[in-house]
Design a protein around this motif. Structure first.
Motif, PDB file in Angstrom:
ATOM      1  N   SER A  33     -33.356  -1.899  -1.670  1.00 43.30           N
ATOM      2  CA  SER A  33     -32.966  -0.602  -2.209  1.00 43.30           C
ATOM      3  C   SER A  33     -32.342  -0.777  -3.588  1.00 43.30           C
ATOM      4  O   SER A  33     -31.318  -1.446  -3.735  1.00 43.30           O
ATOM      5  CB  SER A  33     -31.954   0.071  -1.275  1.00 43.30           C
ATOM      6  N   GLN A  35     -30.803   1.468  -5.151  1.00 43.85           N
ATOM      7  CA  GLN A  35     -29.509   2.118  -5.118  1.00 43.85           C
ATOM      8  C   GLN A  35     -28.442   1.188  -4.552  1.00 43.85           C
ATOM      9  O   GLN A  35     -27.305   1.182  -5.010  1.00 43.85           O
ATOM     10  CB  GLN A  35     -29.565   3.406  -4.300  1.00 43.85           C
ATOM     11  N   GLY A  36     -28.817   0.394  -3.575  1.00 42.47           N
ATOM     12  CA  GLY A  36     -27.878  -0.566  -3.012  1.00 42.47           C
ATOM     13  C   GLY A  36     -27.417  -1.584  -4.042  1.00 42.47           C
ATOM     14  O   GLY A  36     -26.233  -1.942  -4.096  1.00 42.47           O
ATOM     15  N   TYR A 334     -22.605  -4.144   0.223  1.00 40.78           N
ATOM     16  CA  TYR A 334     -23.620  -3.432  -0.556  1.00 40.78           C
ATOM     17  C   TYR A 334     -25.003  -4.087  -0.539  1.00 40.78           C
ATOM     18  O   TYR A 334     -26.013  -3.395  -0.424  1.00 40.78           O
ATOM     19  CB  TYR A 334     -23.150  -3.299  -2.017  1.00 40.78           C
ATOM     20  N   ALA A 338     -28.820  -3.287   1.735  1.00 37.68           N
ATOM     21  CA  ALA A 338     -29.922  -2.931   0.837  1.00 37.68           C
ATOM     22  C   ALA A 338     -31.184  -3.731   1.127  1.00 37.68           C
ATOM     23  O   ALA A 338     -32.261  -3.424   0.599  1.00 37.68           O
ATOM     24  CB  ALA A 338     -29.494  -3.153  -0.614  1.00 37.68           C
ATOM     25  N   LYS A 340     -34.063  -4.365   3.292  1.00 41.58           N
ATOM     26  CA  LYS A 340     -34.788  -3.657   4.348  1.00 41.58           C
ATOM     27  C   LYS A 340     -35.874  -4.550   4.938  1.00 41.58           C
ATOM     28  O   LYS A 340     -36.370  -5.477   4.284  1.00 41.58           O
ATOM     29  CB  LYS A 340     -35.406  -2.377   3.794  1.00 41.58           C
TER      30      LYS A 340
END
Length: 781
Positions: A33, A35-36, A334, A338, A340
């Protein structure tokens, strides 16, 4: 990483092969991610830690990489104990090549360094005990070994082992050093050389260096410097179980062995405590187990290579972090979420946001006030240091929004540049902060240090200089406060910021075109322990430039050791043929009957003294042949133990009390290429004696009289002031002779004068230049 390890030592090996970059990809393509990662970078930037670089690998590809300016991708970075994992890998290669086994006994590699009596535990000690930090020492001996010994192997093997090897964890950087020494022993190569074709070349790791100990052995447990991407390559190699580009360069069996738990750090820790700590998950072979079933290479102040096999990921960080657990917690908070299990939908907006954030990352440039009215006043001026011996002066120059600082020591002038509201990139010879900077061969042989400097004014009188050592975790802040003609300098770094620091004091140096030169001479080294201490103190903390040592004196052996520790001070032979004190005596080195009394000691006096009838040399039938014999013997002994001897002086007039003696002494001195300084010879060097009436004065009056004396020194002329430093203590209070009873107090006052900040400031303010006999002799020749 854990607590202490020592840093930095000699010779550097650089390699110049072509670097090979890791493949790149985007986060979502590899199931990460964006965003992560953004959340992590933002949290890292706002944290109490100073991050320098970050790299995230997923499925063998770099999906995020960041450097906080002025740090950059092209810079290597101090690894501290991340170095240990590379040393262990060298052991792995040596095991593979059957050069050794982890069950080999350590003492078998060093028969010449092993103690005569080998304890049972030392005899048991195996390579695997070094690898697993379970040597059995009571405390980590690294600092003791590295700071006080030239031969670290011998010192390690002579350190008592109190617990059975393999039974108890104790972080021990000296154990890693021993692994490096063993590799060099069995391969004939330093670890950095041995790893070159086996690890560094295959991975495309270039431009690295690794410090060595005084014997030329890579220090092993610290001292390796490489780039962020090089760290990532190493982690990826272990994630791939030793395979690189389809080739098994490191056996998978070794990777499995090296990364599996060998010993628990604290077997009695509660489960709650273990669950909260990445330092209680077990120790491997120079690696740590992590929470989330990972393992890591780990270096002081926040250097990490974290390998997460279940996520097929590698996380790399360089930093200056005050709390390494908190630093790792950011990864778990964090980065871990993130990662996955499958590829994520395309996220061009998130990728663009991440790229923009990565490009904007920068460490804050200190800014308070852009200028001060003092800049034009102090620019080009030199401030002499009065409070410490190591630093002689500081000179400031302001030009074109730059501040140039020259810090002059007794051997070199360090040049530093600072930009206004920007980083000024440069290089310097000045050593920066290090975790343990007192080890033998400390940073010797390292390339010149890359730095970034910036300046601001805290207020009109206070200049703040920020100096980042951008190939290390550390920054030095120099706060300079100006008050009239005086200055204080406060050197701050991560290691001393919470401690009470001693401010360095200085004063403006008068600019005289042809200043008077002044030799400050301290006499009689060797006559007492307290005298020796005072003479060294007068040099290290004061203005003394030359020391005169009495060879036949009782404390001469100690004098030799102290002078060896302080090689910068000029030394002369203080030729003695008398032993004046009532309670302590010394004898000639030779059979010279005309110079000694019935008890075999030197006579106490040279000239007739009513208090000592018939106890002066001139009261007896002295022979110049005996004096010459003794002079030669004292010269030979002095040169044997103090080869840098530059001159000869006369104790109580011993070299010039008659024309015959003076001519003989000049002849002998010339034979040994030494200058005789107390027999009129210094007139050839245009050096005159100076002094003041020392008698019947208080300490403060003596200080003031010395300062007043300085006003009589004329431009272009050279002078020598001689006195006898001492300490007012029981030892010196027991030393005296009739007519000279206040030895302790009087000689203490000399030490006080020689170390007085008021005196030092006066010398600088009057523009007088301190020199030694050696300086004058060398310049004149």
């Amino acid at each position: 990483m854990r607590k202490v390890f020592i840093l930095l030592f000699t010779s550097i090996q650089l390699f110049a092969q072509k670097p090979v970059s890791l493949p790149r990809s985007t986060p979502e393509t590899e199931g990460v991610s964006s965003q992560g990662v953004i959340d992590f970078l933002e949290a890292a930037s706002k944290s109490k830690h100073e991050f320098h670089s970050f790299m995230l690998l997923r499925h063998g590809k770099v999906v995020a990489e960041s450097w906080w300016k002025p740090y950059g991708s092209d810079l290597k970075h101090t690894m501290y104990s991340v170095s240990k994992s590379f040393t262990a890998t060298a052991i792995g290669f040596a095991v593979t090549e059957k050069k050794l086994s982890v069950n080999d006994k350590v003492i078998t590699f060093f028969p010449d360094e092993t103690p005569k009596v080998v304890s049972p535990y030392l005899a048991e000690l195996r390579i695997k005990d070094l690898l697993s930090m379970s040597v059995g020492h009571k405390t980590d001996p690294t600092f003791e070994i590295a700071s006080k010994n030239e031969n670290w192997v011998k010192a390690f093997l002579n350190t008592p082992i109190v617990n059975q090897p393999g039974s108890k964890f104790l972080y021990n950087s000296a154990a890693t050093y021993m692994l490096s020494a063993i590799v060099q022993k069995v391969t004939g190569q330093r670890v950095i050389e041995y790893l070159q074709p086996r690890l560094f070349q295959p991975l495309g790791i270039t431009g690295i260096d690794w410090e060595t100990d005084p014997k030329g052995i890579n220090v092993g447990g610290w001292g390796l410097r490489l780039k962020t991407e090089d760290m990532a390559k190493f982690g990826q190699l272990f994630l791939q179980k030793g395979v690189w580009k389809g080739k098994q360069i490191l056996p998978a069996a070794w990777v499995a062995e090296a990364t599996s738990m060998k010993i628990m750090q604290d077997p009695d820790a509660s489960q709650e405590k273990k669950d909260a700590s990445d330092w209680l998950q077990g120790y491997c072979y120079q690696m740590w187990r992590c929470r989330n079933n990972g393992f890591r290479a780990d270096g002081a102040n926040g250097q990490f290579i974290v390998v997460l096999p279940e996520q097929d990921a590698v996380v790399v960080i360089t930093a200056e972090a005050p709390d390494m657990q908190d630093e790792l917690n950011l990864v778990w908070k964090y980065i871990l979420p993130a990662l996955k299990p499958q590829k994520q939908p395309n996220n061009p907006q998130g990728i663009a946001q991440l790229k923009a954030l990565e490009a904007s990352l920068a460490l804050a440039i200190p800014h308070k006030n852009s200028s001060s009215s003092l800049e034009s006043t102090i620019s080009g001026k030199t401030f002499g240091i009065t409070s410490t011996k190591g630093l002689e002066s500081a000179k400031f120059t302001f030009q074109d929004n730059k501040c140039m600082l020259s810090l002059k020591t007794d051997s070199v002038a360090h040049q530093l540049s600072f930009g206004l509201d920007k980083w000024e990139l440069a290089e310097t010879t000045k050593f920066g902060p290090y975790l343990v900077a007192g080890a033998k061969a400390n940073r010797k042989g390292l390339p010149i240090f890359k730095v970034a400097g910036s300046y601001t004014w805290q207020d009109n009188n206070t200049l703040q200089l920020t100096l980042r050592y951008i190939e290390s975790p550390h920054t030095e802040t120099i706060v300079c406060h100006f008050e009239g003609e005086h200055i204080t300098l406060d050197f701050q770094n991560v290691f001393n910021k919470d401690q009470k620091r001693t401010l360095i004091k200085g004063t403006l140096v008068a600019n005289r075109a042809n200043p008077p030169l002044l030799i400050i001479r301290g006499d009689d080294m060797g006559y007492s322990h307290s005298g020796n201490e005072a003479l060294i103190k007068s040099y290290t903390e004061g203005i003394e430039t030359s020391i005169e040592v009495i060879v036949p004196s009782p404390w001469f052996p100690e004098a030799v050791k102290l002078l060896e520790q302080h090689k910068g001070v000029d030394v002369g032979l203080h030729f003695a043929i008398t032993s004046e004190w009532d309670n302590i005596k010394w004898r000639p080195l030779t059979d010279c009957p005309s110079l000694k009394n019935a008890d075999g000691y030197f006579y106490p006096m040279l000239f007739h003294n009513d208090n000592y009838p018939k106890q002066a040399i001139l009261d007896n039938d002295w022979k110049v042949e005996d004096i010459e014999k003794e002079l030669r013997a004292q010269i030979v002994t002095a040169l044997k133990y103090i080869p840098r001897l530059s001159h000869i002086s006369g104790h109580m007039g011993s070299t010039a009390f008659t024309k015959e003696v003076k001519e003989m002494a000049q002849k002998v001195a010339k034979e040994y290429n030494l200058v005789l300084v107390d027999a009129g010879s210094m007139q050839n060097f245009n050096v005159s004696y100076t002094g003041f009436d020392f008698n019947n004065k208080t300490t403060e009056e003596r200080i003031q009289a010395f300062i007043t004396m300085l006003d009589k020194l004329e431009d272009g002329k050279s002078y020598v002031y001689l006195e006898h430093p001492g300490l007012d203590n029981d030892e010196l209070r027991a030393i005296s002779h009739i007519g000279y009873e206040d030895v302790a107090q009087g000689r203490q006052d000399v030490t006080t004068i020689f170390t007085s900040e008021k005196v030092k400031a006066a010398i600088l303010q009057k523009g007088i230049r301190l020199v030694s006999y050696k300086d004058v002799i060398t310049t004149t020749k």
